[in-house]
Design an enzyme around this catalytic site. Structure first.
Site, PDB file in Angstrom:
ATOM      1  N   CYS A  61      -8.740 -67.442  76.466  1.00 21.90           N
ATOM      2  CA  CYS A  61      -7.581 -67.794  75.648  1.00 21.90           C
ATOM      3  C   CYS A  61      -6.638 -68.747  76.370  1.00 21.90           C
ATOM      4  CB  CYS A  61      -6.841 -66.528  75.230  1.00 21.90           C
ATOM      5  SG  CYS A  61      -7.863 -65.485  74.165  1.00 21.90           S
TER       6      CYS A  61
ATOM      7  N   ASP B  39     -25.634 -42.740  81.760  1.00 27.39           N
ATOM      8  CA  ASP B  39     -25.957 -41.785  80.702  1.00 27.39           C
ATOM      9  C   ASP B  39     -27.269 -41.115  81.081  1.00 27.39           C
ATOM     10  OD1 ASP B  39     -27.978 -43.567  80.183  1.00 27.39           O
ATOM     11  OD2 ASP B  39     -27.278 -44.128  78.195  1.00 27.39           O
TER      12      ASP B  39
ATOM     13  N   ASP C  52     -17.079 -45.089  75.701  1.00 30.25           N
ATOM     14  CA  ASP C  52     -17.969 -46.212  76.031  1.00 30.25           C
ATOM     15  C   ASP C  52     -18.575 -46.720  74.738  1.00 30.25           C
ATOM     16  OD1 ASP C  52     -20.083 -43.978  75.710  1.00 30.25           O
ATOM     17  OD2 ASP C  52     -21.253 -45.820  75.832  1.00 30.25           O
TER      18      ASP C  52
ATOM     19  N   CYS D 171      -3.082 -63.353  74.153  1.00 28.62           N
ATOM     20  CA  CYS D 171      -3.980 -62.893  75.220  1.00 28.62           C
ATOM     21  C   CYS D 171      -3.964 -63.877  76.383  1.00 28.62           C
ATOM     22  CB  CYS D 171      -5.401 -62.760  74.673  1.00 28.62           C
ATOM     23  SG  CYS D 171      -6.631 -62.276  75.913  1.00 28.62           S
TER      24      CYS D 171
HETATM   25 ZN    ZN Z   1      -8.418 -63.591  75.366  1.00 23.91          ZN
END
Ligand code: ZN
Length: 392
Positions: A320, A103, A277, A315
């Site tokens: 996970c 940026d 973003d 996920c």
């Molecule tokens: Zn996950």
């Protein structure tokens, strides 16, 4: 469903190819940069201080990251852009060999720095680290970004509160246009793209004027700044509509700055935005909030201390597939550092996966139904046994 005849825009350092879709102004694209290709629409995790907080470059890759953002303001103050240049540039310094967008520092100068004075030439301010006096001008900001060596640099812009007096919003917009031309004139690297920034608050007339002014300049991409700063959601949607109409079929990549909430992605993508973003996914993760197919969960909540299930059964990220909600709930309560990494890794994976599903839905013509699914998931507070929040 996509139409034939992709539009192509090839600047010095990047090449953007996109096709229109049957969903509003939404496009499917491919942005080629010196360090790799980005599929759009795409989200860029934010690596403020040459690191996406708590995640290694390897973590980012596994999460599906194609491009990250670095903050010019922070890196110029510490460790210093000249030092980073001596050490081989930002890619080598942080060990990330994929695309990087920096940026321009505009947002941080106006939100973090102390004692700012703005004049037509630039901004004088005191560092938020030690109070030392500093000055950013368009030329200086281009010099810093050239030293960092990002694939995409941003023009220096002046931000103001869109709810402030309209004369102030207009003056900042005019200054942003003048600075845009000075940034273009002070480019030194042919391997670095430069994007211009549209300002104008939430005033439709000013936004139209700003879009026309920035789009008339030879930028490689067009960014939309000054939104997601606390204005009502309806104002953001309407402003994106105005900018999208004004850009019409402009073939350059479009980037909405500072937006990282899954629902906002849908609002913006169907109005023609290609890049996003935001610090949001990683910032909320460090506070214990994870976004899942079963709603948003706050892992600091005592109800998770005995929950043996994964953070998100839908996920496949390391968090996970390896750990339980109970384990993360414990780590957060014990202030263990691993909590930040595991929660951030999941939220970045989730956010990038929403983007991947958006691209697929644009191909399949199922954008509206995907938005409904993600809205139900994102708006649900998980763990409260709310009905209708299962599966994806
Ligand atoms: Zn996950």
């Amino acid at each position: 469903m996509t139409e034939a005849n992709p539009s192509v825009h090839a600047g010095g350092a990047v090449r953007f190819t996109c096709t229109t879709t049957s969903t509003g102004r939404a496009r499917l694209g491919r942005l080629e940069t010196p360090h790799g290709v980005i599929d759009t629409p795409q989200f860029m995790p934010v690596g403020t201080q040459a690191t996406v907080k708590s995640l290694s470059p390897g973590d980012l890759r596994v999460a599906g990251t194609q491009i990250i953002l670095g903050n010019t303001y922070h890196l110029a103050l510490r460790p210093g852009h000249e030092r980073i240049a001596r050490l081989g540039g930002l890619h080598r310094f942080m060990g990330w060999d994929g695309p990087i967008l920096t940026d321009s520092g505009g947002f941080q100068v106006f939100s973090l720095a102390h004692l700012r004075t703005v004049d037509d030439d630039g901004v004088t301010f005191a560092s938020h680290l030690d109070g030392s006096p500093l000055r950013f001008t368009p030329e200086r900001v281009m010099e810093i970004q050239a030293a960092l060596g990002s694939d995409i640099a941003m023009a220096f812009d002046q931000l103001v509160d869109p709810a402030g007096p309209s004369a102030a919003v207009e003056a900042a917009m005019e200054r942003t246009h003048a600075w845009a031309e000075r940034c273009l004139a002070s480019r030194t690297r042919s391997d670095q793209a430069l994007f211009g920034i549209v300002q104008g608050g939430t005033d439709d007339k000013l936004r139209r004027r700003s879009t026309a002014a920035i789009a008339a300049l030879p930028f490689d991409g067009i960014a939309i700044g000054g939104l997601s700063v606390g204005e009502p959601k309806a104002d953001m949607a309407r402003t994106l509509e105005v900018v999208g109409d004004a850009l019409a079929d402009d073939p350059r990549v479009r980037y909405l700055m500072g937006v990282g909430s899954p629902l906002d992605f849908f609002t913006a993508v169907e109005r023609g935005v290609d890049l996003f973003d935001c610090v949001l996914p990683t910032r909320v993760a460090r506070n214990g909030q994870v976004w899942t197919s079963r709603g948003r969960l706050n892992l600091r909540n005592a109800r998770f201390l005995d929950d043996a299930g994964p953070v998100d059964p839908a996920c496949s990220c390391e968090t996970c597939s390896t750990h339980s909600r109970a384990y993360l709930a414990h780590l957060f309560r014990a202030d263990e550092l691993l909590a930040y990494r595991l929660a951030s890794l999941h939220n970045v994976t989730y956010t990038l996966d929403v983007m991947r599903r958006i691209r697929q839905a644009l191909r399949d013509g199922t954008f509206a139904s995907l938005r409904d699914v993600v809205a139900r998931q994102y708006e649900a507070v998980g763990g409260t046994d709310k009905p209708g929040v299962t599966g994806r």
